[in-house]
Design a protein around this motif. Structure first.
Motif, mmCIF file in Angstrom:
data_model
loop_
_atom_site.group_PDB
_atom_site.id
_atom_site.type_symbol
_atom_site.label_atom_id
_atom_site.label_comp_id
_atom_site.label_asym_id
_atom_site.label_seq_id
_atom_site.Cartn_x
_atom_site.Cartn_y
_atom_site.Cartn_z
ATOM 1 N N ARG A 13 0.746 -1.096 -0.067
ATOM 2 C CA ARG A 13 -0.024 -0.060 -0.038
ATOM 3 C C ARG A 13 0.749 1.187 0.085
ATOM 4 N NH1 ARG A 13 -5.110 -1.377 3.659
ATOM 5 N NH2 ARG A 13 -5.668 -3.198 2.829
ATOM 6 N N HIS A 14 0.291 2.313 -0.669
ATOM 7 C CA HIS A 14 1.020 3.508 -0.594
ATOM 8 C C HIS A 14 0.224 4.508 -0.215
ATOM 9 C CE1 HIS A 14 4.163 1.496 -3.081
ATOM 10 N NE2 HIS A 14 3.304 1.099 -3.741
ATOM 11 N N PRO A 15 0.863 5.335 0.682
ATOM 12 C CA PRO A 15 -0.270 6.589 1.383
ATOM 13 C C PRO A 15 -0.324 7.679 0.191
ATOM 14 C CG PRO A 15 2.052 6.724 2.273
ATOM 15 C CD PRO A 15 1.910 5.440 1.543
ATOM 16 N N VAL A 16 -1.666 8.222 -0.091
ATOM 17 C CA VAL A 16 -1.937 9.153 -0.842
ATOM 18 C C VAL A 16 -3.095 10.031 -0.212
ATOM 19 C CG1 VAL A 16 -1.461 7.621 -2.930
ATOM 20 C CG2 VAL A 16 -3.702 7.654 -2.014
ATOM 21 N N SER A 17 -3.215 11.209 -1.117
ATOM 22 C CA SER A 17 -4.283 11.988 -0.726
ATOM 23 C C SER A 17 -5.005 12.343 -2.079
ATOM 24 C CB SER A 17 -4.111 13.322 0.023
ATOM 25 O OG SER A 17 -5.005 14.042 0.336
ATOM 26 N N LEU A 18 -6.104 11.580 -2.317
ATOM 27 C CA LEU A 18 -6.549 11.883 -3.710
ATOM 28 C C LEU A 18 -8.075 12.101 -3.603
ATOM 29 C CD1 LEU A 18 -4.838 8.992 -5.674
ATOM 30 C CD2 LEU A 18 -4.086 11.359 -5.745
ATOM 31 N N ARG A 19 -8.670 13.156 -4.206
ATOM 32 C CA ARG A 19 -10.071 13.327 -4.212
ATOM 33 C C ARG A 19 -10.742 12.533 -5.324
ATOM 34 N NH1 ARG A 19 -10.291 18.954 -5.007
ATOM 35 N NH2 ARG A 19 -12.617 18.472 -5.424
ATOM 36 N N GLY A 20 -12.197 12.361 -5.132
ATOM 37 C CA GLY A 20 -12.933 11.764 -6.199
ATOM 38 C C GLY A 20 -14.312 11.595 -5.811
ATOM 39 N N PHE A 21 -14.938 10.314 -6.611
ATOM 40 C CA PHE A 21 -16.214 10.132 -6.221
ATOM 41 C C PHE A 21 -16.564 8.510 -6.123
ATOM 42 C CE2 PHE A 21 -16.029 14.014 -8.593
ATOM 43 C CZ PHE A 21 -16.643 14.931 -7.777
ATOM 44 N N ALA A 22 -17.302 7.997 -5.355
ATOM 45 C CA ALA A 22 -17.673 6.901 -5.386
ATOM 46 C C ALA A 22 -19.109 6.735 -6.067
ATOM 47 C CB ALA A 22 -17.707 6.008 -3.916
ATOM 48 N N LEU A 23 -19.456 6.164 -6.957
ATOM 49 C CA LEU A 23 -20.706 6.162 -7.726
ATOM 50 C C LEU A 23 -21.415 4.633 -7.686
ATOM 51 C CD1 LEU A 23 -19.869 8.238 -10.756
ATOM 52 C CD2 LEU A 23 -20.630 9.131 -8.807
ATOM 53 N N SER A 24 -22.661 4.681 -7.499
ATOM 54 C CA SER A 24 -23.177 3.351 -7.514
ATOM 55 C C SER A 24 -24.613 3.572 -8.104
ATOM 56 C CB SER A 24 -23.492 2.605 -6.267
ATOM 57 O OG SER A 24 -24.376 3.254 -5.389
ATOM 58 N N ARG A 58 -13.997 7.029 -9.179
ATOM 59 C CA ARG A 58 -13.546 8.208 -10.141
ATOM 60 C C ARG A 58 -12.679 8.987 -9.483
ATOM 61 N NH1 ARG A 58 -19.007 9.839 -13.650
ATOM 62 N NH2 ARG A 58 -19.254 7.926 -14.448
ATOM 63 N N ILE A 59 -11.440 8.912 -9.778
ATOM 64 C CA ILE A 59 -10.360 9.975 -8.911
ATOM 65 C C ILE A 59 -10.107 11.023 -9.969
ATOM 66 C CG2 ILE A 59 -8.052 9.753 -7.898
ATOM 67 C CD1 ILE A 59 -10.186 7.781 -6.771
ATOM 68 N N LEU A 60 -10.114 12.085 -9.454
ATOM 69 C CA LEU A 60 -9.987 13.451 -10.326
ATOM 70 C C LEU A 60 -8.481 13.227 -11.033
ATOM 71 C CD1 LEU A 60 -11.402 16.122 -7.696
ATOM 72 C CD2 LEU A 60 -12.866 15.032 -9.783
ATOM 73 N N LYS A 61 -8.374 13.732 -12.179
ATOM 74 C CA LYS A 61 -7.512 13.650 -13.017
ATOM 75 C C LYS A 61 -6.714 12.411 -13.300
ATOM 76 C CE LYS A 61 -6.841 18.630 -12.368
ATOM 77 N NZ LYS A 61 -5.849 19.649 -11.907
ATOM 78 N N ARG A 62 -7.171 11.084 -12.990
ATOM 79 C CA ARG A 62 -6.596 9.939 -12.748
ATOM 80 C C ARG A 62 -7.353 8.854 -13.599
ATOM 81 N NH1 ARG A 62 -4.028 12.855 -9.889
ATOM 82 N NH2 ARG A 62 -1.990 12.351 -8.616
ATOM 83 N N GLY A 63 -8.628 8.891 -13.781
ATOM 84 C CA GLY A 63 -9.604 7.930 -14.195
ATOM 85 C C GLY A 63 -10.482 7.389 -13.351
ATOM 86 N N ALA A 64 -11.001 6.248 -13.793
ATOM 87 C CA ALA A 64 -12.112 5.593 -13.045
ATOM 88 C C ALA A 64 -12.033 4.115 -13.133
ATOM 89 C CB ALA A 64 -13.541 5.896 -13.924
#
Length: 83
Positions: A13-24, A58-64
Motif C-alpha cells: 500500500r502507498h499513502p496518498v491523498s486523492l479526491r474523487g467520487f464513489a458512484l453506484s 472516479r479519481i480526479l485527473k486519474r480515471g475511473a
C-alpha cells in the motif's frame, strides 16, 4: 502429516491523498483516497457502504475503475479493484 497452506500476500500500500467520487446505482459520494495498491484502496466518505456493494471509483485527473466494497467502518471504506 504436513499441511501446505498458501497465504495470499497483501499488495503493498502507498499513502496518498486523492479526491474523487464513489458512484453506484443508489449513491454519489465525494471521497478522499488515503492509501492505494494495485489490488485496491481505502477511502473516507460520509456515507457508510455495504460489503459486496459494487461502485465506480472516479479519481480526479486519474480515471475511473470498478471496485467491490470489502468493509466500511468509522467513516472509512476498503475496496478491491475489479479490473
Amino acid at each position: 502429516m504436513s499441511i501446505n497452506v498458501e497465504r495470499a500476500e497483501r499488495a503493498e500500500r502507498h499513502p496518498v491523498s486523492l479526491r474523487g467520487f464513489a458512484l453506484s446505482e443508489t449513491r454519489d459520494c465525494d471521497i478522499r483516497v488515503s492509501d492505494i495498491s494495485y489490488a485496491g484502496c481505502q477511502f473516507s466518505c460520509g456515507d457508510p457502504f455495504d460489503a459486496g456493494e459494487i461502485v465506480e471509483l472516479r479519481i480526479l485527473k486519474r480515471g475511473a475503475i470498478e471496485a467491490e466494497i470489502r468493509w466500511s467502518a468509522d467513516g472509512r471504506t476498503g475496496a478491491r479493484f475489479m479490473a
